[in-house]
Design an enzyme around this catalytic site. Structure first.
Site, PDB file in Angstrom:
ATOM      1  N   LYS A  13       5.059  12.953  -0.039  1.00  0.00           N
ATOM      2  CA  LYS A  13       5.771  14.268  -0.027  1.00  0.00           C
ATOM      3  C   LYS A  13       4.755  15.238  -0.909  1.00  0.00           C
ATOM      4  CE  LYS A  13       9.656  13.415  -1.618  1.00  0.00           C
ATOM      5  NZ  LYS A  13       9.292  11.881  -1.745  1.00  0.00           N
ATOM      6  N   ARG A  88      18.293  16.625  -1.725  1.00  0.00           N
ATOM      7  CA  ARG A  88      18.217  15.164  -2.052  1.00  0.00           C
ATOM      8  C   ARG A  88      19.961  14.675  -1.685  1.00  0.00           C
ATOM      9  NH1 ARG A  88      13.654  14.350  -5.197  1.00  0.00           N
ATOM     10  NH2 ARG A  88      12.992  12.321  -5.436  1.00  0.00           N
ATOM     11  N   ARG A 127      -0.641   4.932  -7.760  1.00  0.00           N
ATOM     12  CA  ARG A 127      -0.710   6.365  -7.865  1.00  0.00           C
ATOM     13  C   ARG A 127      -1.178   6.809  -9.430  1.00  0.00           C
ATOM     14  NH1 ARG A 127       4.266   9.981  -6.595  1.00  0.00           N
ATOM     15  NH2 ARG A 127       5.567   8.507  -7.865  1.00  0.00           N
ATOM     16  N   ARG A 160       2.627   7.681 -13.766  1.00  0.00           N
ATOM     17  CA  ARG A 160       4.043   8.233 -14.127  1.00  0.00           C
ATOM     18  C   ARG A 160       4.985   6.974 -14.577  1.00  0.00           C
ATOM     19  NH1 ARG A 160       6.012  11.753  -9.005  1.00  0.00           N
ATOM     20  NH2 ARG A 160       7.808  10.683  -9.303  1.00  0.00           N
ATOM     21  N   ARG A 171      15.132   4.127  -7.613  1.00  0.00           N
ATOM     22  CA  ARG A 171      14.945   5.294  -6.773  1.00  0.00           C
ATOM     23  C   ARG A 171      15.030   4.902  -5.314  1.00  0.00           C
ATOM     24  NH1 ARG A 171       9.083   6.521  -8.712  1.00  0.00           N
ATOM     25  NH2 ARG A 171       9.244   8.331  -7.402  1.00  0.00           N
TER      26      ARG A 171
HETATM   27  P1  AP5 Z   1       2.720  11.179  -3.342  1.00  0.00           P
HETATM   28  O1  AP5 Z   1       2.475  12.256  -2.574  1.00  0.00           O
HETATM   29  O2  AP5 Z   1       2.788  11.339  -4.894  1.00  0.00           O
HETATM   30  O3  AP5 Z   1       4.682  10.848  -2.976  1.00  0.00           O
HETATM   31  P2  AP5 Z   1       5.819  11.446  -3.070  1.00  0.00           P
HETATM   32  O4  AP5 Z   1       6.641  11.112  -1.720  1.00  0.00           O
HETATM   33  O5  AP5 Z   1       5.723  12.841  -3.484  1.00  0.00           O
HETATM   34  O6  AP5 Z   1       6.337  10.651  -4.253  1.00  0.00           O
HETATM   35  P3  AP5 Z   1       7.310  10.993  -5.506  1.00  0.00           P
HETATM   36  O7  AP5 Z   1       7.203   9.589  -6.293  1.00  0.00           O
HETATM   37  O8  AP5 Z   1       6.597  12.209  -6.130  1.00  0.00           O
HETATM   38  O9  AP5 Z   1       8.721  11.360  -4.874  1.00  0.00           O
HETATM   39  P4  AP5 Z   1       9.915  11.078  -5.242  1.00  0.00           P
HETATM   40  O10 AP5 Z   1      10.905  11.832  -4.320  1.00  0.00           O
HETATM   41  O11 AP5 Z   1      10.533   9.791  -5.775  1.00  0.00           O
HETATM   42  O12 AP5 Z   1       9.976  11.729  -6.980  1.00  0.00           O
HETATM   43  P5  AP5 Z   1      10.013  13.219  -7.591  1.00  0.00           P
HETATM   44  O13 AP5 Z   1       9.001  13.753  -8.303  1.00  0.00           O
HETATM   45  O14 AP5 Z   1      10.545  14.392  -6.334  1.00  0.00           O
HETATM   46  O15 AP5 Z   1       2.069   9.899  -2.824  1.00  0.00           O
HETATM   47  C1  AP5 Z   1       2.611   8.436  -3.413  1.00  0.00           C
HETATM   48  C2  AP5 Z   1       1.232   7.789  -3.559  1.00  0.00           C
HETATM   49  O16 AP5 Z   1       0.614   7.323  -2.343  1.00  0.00           O
HETATM   50  C3  AP5 Z   1      -0.180   8.590  -4.234  1.00  0.00           C
HETATM   51  O17 AP5 Z   1      -0.704   7.577  -4.926  1.00  0.00           O
HETATM   52  C4  AP5 Z   1      -0.818   9.125  -3.135  1.00  0.00           C
HETATM   53  O18 AP5 Z   1      -1.970   9.356  -3.381  1.00  0.00           O
HETATM   54  C5  AP5 Z   1      -0.512   7.894  -1.779  1.00  0.00           C
HETATM   55  N1  AP5 Z   1      -0.584   8.372  -0.618  1.00  0.00           N
HETATM   56  C6  AP5 Z   1       0.105   9.626  -0.216  1.00  0.00           C
HETATM   57  N2  AP5 Z   1       0.051   9.608   1.431  1.00  0.00           N
HETATM   58  C7  AP5 Z   1      -0.757   8.469   1.487  1.00  0.00           C
HETATM   59  C8  AP5 Z   1      -1.133   7.796   2.919  1.00  0.00           C
HETATM   60  N3  AP5 Z   1      -0.891   8.351   4.076  1.00  0.00           N
HETATM   61  N4  AP5 Z   1      -1.645   6.443   2.845  1.00  0.00           N
HETATM   62  C9  AP5 Z   1      -1.752   5.810   1.580  1.00  0.00           C
HETATM   63  N5  AP5 Z   1      -1.573   6.274   0.448  1.00  0.00           N
HETATM   64  C10 AP5 Z   1      -0.951   7.540   0.228  1.00  0.00           C
HETATM   65  O19 AP5 Z   1      11.394  12.993  -8.176  1.00  0.00           O
HETATM   66  C11 AP5 Z   1      11.336  12.456  -9.539  1.00  0.00           C
HETATM   67  C12 AP5 Z   1      12.858  12.563 -10.193  1.00  0.00           C
HETATM   68  O20 AP5 Z   1      13.172  13.448 -10.547  1.00  0.00           O
HETATM   69  C13 AP5 Z   1      13.784  11.797  -9.404  1.00  0.00           C
HETATM   70  O21 AP5 Z   1      13.810  10.293  -9.413  1.00  0.00           O
HETATM   71  C14 AP5 Z   1      15.063  12.348  -9.868  1.00  0.00           C
HETATM   72  O22 AP5 Z   1      15.365  11.720 -11.010  1.00  0.00           O
HETATM   73  C15 AP5 Z   1      14.557  13.899 -10.192  1.00  0.00           C
HETATM   74  N6  AP5 Z   1      15.031  14.707  -9.073  1.00  0.00           N
HETATM   75  C16 AP5 Z   1      13.986  15.468  -8.437  1.00  0.00           C
HETATM   76  N7  AP5 Z   1      14.409  16.214  -7.532  1.00  0.00           N
HETATM   77  C17 AP5 Z   1      15.836  16.194  -7.480  1.00  0.00           C
HETATM   78  C18 AP5 Z   1      16.872  16.185  -6.624  1.00  0.00           C
HETATM   79  N8  AP5 Z   1      16.752  17.289  -5.694  1.00  0.00           N
HETATM   80  N9  AP5 Z   1      18.103  16.027  -6.966  1.00  0.00           N
HETATM   81  C19 AP5 Z   1      18.289  15.104  -8.075  1.00  0.00           C
HETATM   82  N10 AP5 Z   1      17.230  14.720  -9.000  1.00  0.00           N
HETATM   83  C20 AP5 Z   1      16.067  15.051  -8.609  1.00  0.00           C
END
Ligand code: AP5
Length: 223
Positions: A13, A88, A127, A160, A171
């Site tokens: 994402k 979410r 990552r 991270r 998660r």
């Molecule tokens: P990346 O682009 O980093 O993936 P992502 O989907 O953004 O992953 P996140 O871990 O950031 O998502 P998340 O939803 O768990 O965390 P968030 O920060 O929102 O890609 C991942 C890896 O794969 C990278 O190394 C990339 O280079 C690689 N890659 C990408 N595309 C690829 C491909 N096609 N092929 C191969 N490799 C590829 O949230 C973190 C925390 O915040 C949550 O756990 C929660 O505690 C809190 N939080 C955030 N939002 C909320 C909410 N709305 N409600 C409640 N709590 C929340």
């Protein structure tokens, strides 16, 4: 254009959001990034969210909703927004719908990036992120030009904390229990667009997204 990005942790994402924001000129709003920055500053929001970030739990709806609705109402989002990591839960989606109704705004698409659980662990363990520019890399699939160093600002890359395997499991559980119900939610609204995130190169995923979003824009142009 107002968009939301859905998908499990590690689906790509953040990687795609940066590209969509650049291509369509919409403001990328990442709740995860907002919370990590607050935690690093150790301000009031940071202290509230830190335990959830560490354990892989979800930050309570009322906190997230307050933060996101304030962001999208601000001037920086006047030209459109792309929400990465929000909503979410169904409660968050309902709050967003209500805010859109009140402002006579509209959600053009909910873009779902689909990746199997099996692949998530490999993605997250490889990552690396830049703590200052926010750029996201993968040691194999999207490496920086110089190992361990950000292409944008030359700063050392870090792993991270919530990419530890035990936290990733939690998660994923939360995703299936609380976020996956948003798939039928947006399907019913007729705005869900599905993208396969399993292509091993982020460029291939982007190509699918351009096709879908361009098709949707054409459909929505007045006759
Ligand atoms: P990346 O682009 O980093 O993936 P992502 O989907 O953004 O992953 P996140 O871990 O950031 O998502 P998340 O939803 O768990 O965390 P968030 O920060 O929102 O890609 C991942 C890896 O794969 C990278 O190394 C990339 O280079 C690689 N890659 C990408 N595309 C690829 C491909 N096609 N092929 C191969 N490799 C590829 O949230 C973190 C925390 O915040 C949550 O756990 C929660 O505690 C809190 N939080 C955030 N939002 C909320 C909410 N709305 N409600 C409640 N709590 C929340």
């Amino acid at each position: 254009m107002n968009l939301v990005l859905l998908g499990p942790p590690g689906a790509g994402k953040g990687t795609q959001a940066a590209r969509i924001g650049e291509r369509y000129g919409v403001r990328h709003v990442s709740t995860g990034e907002t919370f990590r920055q607050a935690a690093a500053r150790d301000d009031e929001l940071g202290r509230t969210v830190q335990p959830y970030l560490e354990s892989g739990g979800l930050v309570p709806d009322e906190v997230v909703i307050r933060v996101v609705l304030a962001r999208i109402a601000a001037e920086e989002c006047a030209g459109g927004w792309l929400l990465d990591g929000f909503p979410r839960t169904v409660g968050q989606a309902e709050a967003l719908d209500e805010a859109l109704r009140a402002s006579e705004g509209r959600l053009q698409a909910a873009l779902l990036i689909e990746v199997d659980d099996g692949e998530i662990v490999e993605r997250l363990s490889g990552r690396r992120v830049c703590p200052t520019s926010g750029a996201i890399y993968h040691i194999r699939y999207n490496p920086p030009q110089r190992a361990g160093v950000c292409d944008i600002d030359g700063k050392p890359l870090i792993q991270r904390e919530d990419d530890r395997p035990e936290v990733v499991g939690e998660r994923l559980k939360k995703y299936h229990a609380q976020t996956a119900p948003l798939i039928p939610y947006y399907e019913q609204q007729g705005v869900l667009l599905r993208v396969s995130g399993t292509a091993k190169m982020p460029d291939e995923v982007s190509a699918q997204i351009w096709e879908l979003l361009n098709g949707r824009n054409r459909k929505q142009e007045p006759a």
